[in-house]
Design an enzyme around this catalytic site. Structure first.
Site, PDB file in Angstrom:
ATOM      1  N   CYS A 330       0.935  -1.273   0.195  1.00  0.00           N
ATOM      2  CA  CYS A 330       0.055  -0.113  -0.011  1.00  0.00           C
ATOM      3  C   CYS A 330       0.716   1.344  -0.096  1.00  0.00           C
ATOM      4  O   CYS A 330       1.698   1.418  -0.861  1.00  0.00           O
ATOM      5  CB  CYS A 330      -0.986  -0.046   1.258  1.00  0.00           C
ATOM      6  N   HIS A 428      -3.615  -5.703   1.346  1.00  0.00           N
ATOM      7  CA  HIS A 428      -3.432  -5.923   2.656  1.00  0.00           C
ATOM      8  C   HIS A 428      -3.676  -7.317   3.144  1.00  0.00           C
ATOM      9  O   HIS A 428      -4.589  -8.068   2.369  1.00  0.00           O
ATOM     10  CB  HIS A 428      -4.291  -4.932   3.379  1.00  0.00           C
TER      11      HIS A 428
END
Length: 485
Positions: A330, A428
Site C-alpha cells: 500500500c 493488505h
C-alpha cells in the site's frame, strides 16, 4: 433488544479483545450478537459492506459469525498527523479535521451514530458496545459520543474494565467513580478486572474494596489469557520495539509514524521459521534481514520523509546491495516508486516528492478511496491470496514492468523487478493465505506451517470465549444487559 457497553479506565485496557471474546461466547450460546463502537480512532481499518470500519470491529463481527457492517463503527477517525485526521462516517470519507474541529463536530455526528445503532440493534438479540478511551476524561465529556454521552442517550448500561497489569487498578476504578458526573456513574452497573497474573486470592481484599468504595459489583477477575496474543491488535502502541519468534529468517518492518494495517504481518509472526522485527524509530534495520517490508501508512509523503529522517533509506539501500528482498504494501508500495504526487493536498500541503526509486512506477494521490475485498493469485507462481484494498492514489507504470498479482476480477496489481527481489502491491493481508505465505518463505529459504491465519484467529476466539466463561459472571452480565438466561 438487550445491550451492554464495556468502557475502560483508560486506553489499551483490553476492551476490544473482551468484546470479541464476549461476542464469541454469546454466539456459541446460540444468540444473535452484534458488536458496536460509536467512535473509533485507529489507522487499522477493514473493509465492511458499504465502506470501512475499525479493524477491531471487523474482528468482533467475525467473533459473532456475522459479516462486518459499516453500522458496527459509524465514526472512524484515522490520524494523518499530530493535529489532523481523516474522518470516516458510516464507511465513507467525510473530510479532514483538526483536534479542535472534532470537538465542535462531535455532537453533529451523534445522529449518524444513533442511526447506525438503531439499524444494528433491530437485527440482534444482544449488542455488545465498546467505548473509547475513558469516561474519566471529563475534559472531553461535552458532546461525547464515544462513552457516557452515547450510553445515556441510548440507555445502554455500562461495565467498567480496569487493567491490573499496568498497576493502580484500584485507584483507576475508584478514581473514575470520583471524577465522573453522578448521572454518568449511575450508568455503570459493575466492573471487571482484566489481565491478572498470579494467585487471584491475593487480590480478594482489593476487589472487595473497589466494590465498597464505588457501590458497583465485581463481575470477575480475568487472568492474562494467552489466546489474546493470537488476535490482531488495533493500537500501534503494542508494537513498541516488538520482536516475535526466533526463526532463522529475519523479516524487518520499520515502524513508520503513521503505520497502518500492521496486522498484515501477524501470520508471519506465528511462523516457526521467522523472526519478525518491528523496528522502532531511532534503530537501524537489521543487517541480517532476508526481507524488509515497508508497511501501509495513513500519510505516505510524510512517512517517506520520516523514513529518510531515521536513515532507513540508507539501510534499505545497503540491504538491496547485499541481495536482500524488499516488499512494499500500500503506502510502502507507493514509496518504492519514482515519484508521489499530491496535487490537491489530500495528505497535507500540495506538491510532489521523489520516491525511493526501486520500481519504475509513479503514484498520484486522489480524493477517491478504493475500499474492496479481493482475491487472486500471484503471477510468478499461481499461488492464491485473500485480502483487501483501502487506499487513495493511483499508481501507474513508467515503463514496462511485470505486475505482482492478478485479481480474480481480471485486474492486475503491483509491480516486481526483473530479478524478483523487489516488489510492491496494494493488497493488505497478503500473507494470511498459507499457500501465498509459503511461497514467500520458500523464496527466502524457509517453509510455512501451513496454517491459515483465519483459522488461527477463529480458534483463538473460541479459546478466549472459554476463558471468559470461566472467569466472568456471565449470567449477571446478561441480567445487566437486560437478557435473563
Amino acid at each position: 433488544m438487550a445491550s451492554v457497553m464495556l468502557q475502560g479506565t483508560g486506553s489499551d485496557v483490553g476492551k476490544s479483545v473482551l468484546v470479541a471474546g464476549l461476542c464469541r461466547l454469546l454466539a456459541n450460546r446460540g444468540l444473535k450478537v452484534r458488536p458496536f463502537k460509536p467512535q473509533n480512532m485507529s489507522n487499522n481499518a477493514a473493509v465492511a459492506a458499504g465502506g470501512e470500519i475499525g479493524r477491531a470491529q471487523a474482528l468482533q463481527a467475525l467473533a459473532c459469525r456475522a459479516e462486518p457492517s459499516i453500522d458496527m463503527n459509524p465514526v472512524l477517525i484515522k490520524p494523518q498527523s499530530d493535529t489532523g485526521a481523516q474522518l470516516v462516517v458510516q464507511g465513507r470519507v467525510a473530510g479532514t479535521l483538526g483536534a479542535a474541529d472534532y470537538q465542535q463536530r462531535k455532537g453533529d455526528l451523534l445522529a449518524a451514530v444513533l442511526q447506525s445503532w438503531e439499524r444494528l440493534r433491530a437485527e440482534a438479540d444482544i449488542v455488545i458496545v465498546e467505548g473509547a478511551g475513558s469516561p474519566a476524561e471529563i475534559n472531553l465529556r461535552a458532546g461525547d459520543i464515544a462513552n457516557m454521552g452515547f450510553a445515556r442517550v441510548a440507555g445502554v448500561p455500562v461495565v467498567l474494565v480496569g487493567d491490573i497489569d499496568r498497576g493502580g487498578v484500584i485507584a483507576a476504578i475508584v478514581g473514575t467513580r470520583a471524577v465522573i458526573d453522578p448521572d454518568d456513574a449511575a450508568m455503570i452497573r459493575g466492573f471487571l478486572i482484566n489481565k491478572f497474573r498470579g494467585d487471584v486470592r491475593l487480590f480478594d481484599d482489593g476487589y472487595a474494596e473497589i466494590a465498597r468504595r464505588t457501590g458497583w459489583p465485581g463481575l470477575g477477575v480475568i487472568p492474562w489469557l494467552a489466546a489474546a496474543r493470537q488476535l490482531p491488535a488495533e493500537d500501534a502502541v503494542v508494537l513498541d520495539a516488538a520482536t516475535t519468534g526466533d526463526g532463522r529468517i529475519t523479516i524487518a518492518v520499520p515502524m513508520l509514524s503513521r503505520i497502518a494495517n500492521f496486522d498484515d504481518f501477524d501470520a508471519l509472526a506465528h511462523e516457526p521459521s521467522v523472526r519478525l522485527m518491528m523496528v522502532p524509530p531511532g534503530q537501524p534495520l537489521p543487517g541480517d534481514a532476508a526481507l524488509v517490508i515497508l508497511p501501509g501508512t495513513k500519510a505516505t509523503i510524510a512517512d517517506l520523509a520520516f523514513l529518510r529522517a531515521q536513515g532507513w533509506d540508507i539501510d534499505i539501500a545497503s540491504h538491496v546491495r547485499r541481495g536482500g528482498a524488499l516488499l512494499g504494501i500500500c503506502g510502502g508500495y507507493q514509496m518504492l516508486g519514482q515519484t508521489i504526487e499530491d496535487p490537491d493536498g489530500i495528505e497535507g500541503q500540495a506538491g510532489s516528492v521523489e520516491g525511493l526509486g526501486y520500481l519504475p512506477v509513479a503514484t498520484r494521490l486522489t480524493g477517491d478511496k478504493r475500499v474492496i475485498d479481493v482475491t487472486g493469485t500471484s503471477l510468478s507462481d499461481g499461488q492464491p491470496f485473500v485480502g483487501y484494498e483501502i487506499h487513495v492514489g493511483q499508481t501507474r507504470a513508467l515503463e514496462p514492468v511485470a505486475p505482482l498479482l492478478r485479481l480474480d476480477s481480471g485486474e492486475e496489481d503491483g509491480a516486481v523487478s526483473a530479478d524478483g527481489r523487489i516488489a510492491g502491491c496494494y493488497i493488505h493481508r497478503l500473507f494470511d493465505h498459507p499457500a501465498q505465505r509459503g511461497a514467500w518463505l520458500a523464496r527466502l529459504g524457509g517453509q510455512s506451517d501451513g496454517i491459515a491465519q483465519a483459522h488461527r484467529v477463529d480458534q483463538a476466539l473460541d479459546a478466549l470465549a472459554s476463558g471468559l466463561e470461566e472467569h466472568v459472571d456471565i449470567n449477571r452480565l446478561l441480567a445487566i444487559a437486560g437478557l435473563a438466561r
